[in-house]
Design a protein around this motif. Structure first.
Motif: not given
Length: 370
Positions: A268-272, A278-280
């Motif tokens: 969900t996070m990576a899509e937005e 993702g790296l953070f």
């Protein structure tokens, strides 16, 4: 003469760089849960934030506990939690087809979660009591194997494959760091490779067996067993480098991505937020884990060294297994992303680990102010 500080000395002595990273991870997680709910604080972000505050304060309180308390209480706590695991089998509440909880009226407790840090402390205490010259003998292996195998077996009966693997991994990490010969781990790995086909066919439940088999080729059943992994990979891939933007995810908002607020919250996070988001998250986790390892390296006692390294590794296993799971690199075993996934169990375990690590770090710095 030094000027008095408005911040109490115990608070000022806390490892705030690490704690700010934890706050950053959890804060970003709340943003993701807010978006997953369509821009609403409920039902996930608000309650997750309340739990975070409670557990954060609890971890700070645990940091004030003396290291000796963890050392002396490790084995008694292990025994109590094993008894609770037996109680789960006899009296546990069934939820979602699994029997993992003890309903105490005012709280529903999952003893298997508490066992994750407890097994690390118990194994560390065992090797702390063992003379160093005995470490490479058989007497250093079978008691630790029993300590690990008993709770892992009880958790498998619930059934909860992911938690059983976490308990086993935490215990084995302490055994390895204690100095058990590497050849035994290699031999155990080979024996495990031989036993895996038997375990898949005879020991696992049908849904667990399907999860293990489908992760190698989720596209073979994209609308059935492979649906979770397929949709997760689509969500991560569609985010690209910079993501679709806050509140603009489609896989989660249109309910294509199952469990987008729990086990698959990273998708969900990576899509937005894309690759940058993702790296953070990954970078922040690695810095927290590195701090935990550094605490172990600076520790003054054998128990503290093993316990700190094992607890830091427990957090690492949480993160690594979840990320591999949502990317299709490991079977779906129900391991959430700590501090980000909705739910209190993983959050509680993570703060237990951090609280004990801060307690050991405090002892390392020789803080005598009790």
């Amino acid at each position: 003469m030094s000027r008095p500080s408005i911040i109490p000395a115990p608070l000022a002595a806390l490892p705030w760089r690490m704690l700010l990273l934890v706050i950053g991870i959890a804060g970003f997680g709340l943003v993701v849960l807010f978006s997953a709910a369509g821009g609403n604080l409920r039902p996930w972000a608000f309650s997750q934030g309340i739990r975070f505050l409670v557990f954060f304060v609890g971890a700070i309180a645990l940091s004030r506990v003396r290291e000796d308390v963890w050392r002396q209480g490790a084995l008694p706590a292990y025994v109590v939690i094993v008894v609770m695991l037996f109680a789960v089998e006899l009296l546990g509440a069934v939820r979602g087809g699994s029997q993992r909880w003890l309903d105490l009226g005012f709280i529903r407790l999952q003893p298997s979660e508490i066992m994750k840090p407890a097994i690390v402390l118990a194994c560390a205490r065992f090797y702390d009591m063992l003379p160093p010259n005995e470490t490479r003998r058989f007497g250093a292996i079978w008691p630790a194997a029993l300590l690990i195998g008993l709770p892992a077996g009880l958790v498998m009966l619930q059934p909860d494959l992911g938690t059983a693997l976490m308990i086993t991994a935490g215990g084995l990490t302490v055994m390895f760091l204690a100095g058990i010969p590497l050849r035994l781990f290699v031999g155990g790995g080979l024996a495990l490779a031989v036993c895996i086909p038997l375990a898949v066919n005879f020991a696992l439940h049908d849904y667990q067996r399907n999860r293990v088999l489908i992760f190698m080729n989720p596209e073979s059943d994209p609308l059935g067993t492979g649906y979770h992994i397929s949709q997760s990979k689509i969500a991560i891939g569609s985010g690209g480098v910079t993501g679709k933007g806050f509140l603009n995810g489609t896989q989660s908002h249109l309910d294509y991505l199952p469990e987008g607020h729990t086990d698959f919250v990273f998708a969900t996070m990576a899509e937005e937020w894309g690759l940058f988001g993702g790296l953070f998250i990954i970078g922040a986790y690695l810095l927290v884990i590195r701090w935990g390892v550094d605490v172990g390296m600076r520790a003054r006692t054998r128990f503290a060294k093993l316990a700190a390294a094992g607890l830091a590794t427990t957090i690492f296993f949480y993160v690594a297994i979840n990320l591999m799971m949502v990317m299709g690199l490991a079977p779906v075993v129900g391991i959430p992303l700590p501090l980000v996934s909705f739910g209190g169990s993983a959050q509680m375990t993570t703060f237990l680990c951090l609280g004990i690590l801060m307690s050991i770090d405090r002892a390392n710095r020789g803080d005598r102010r009790r």
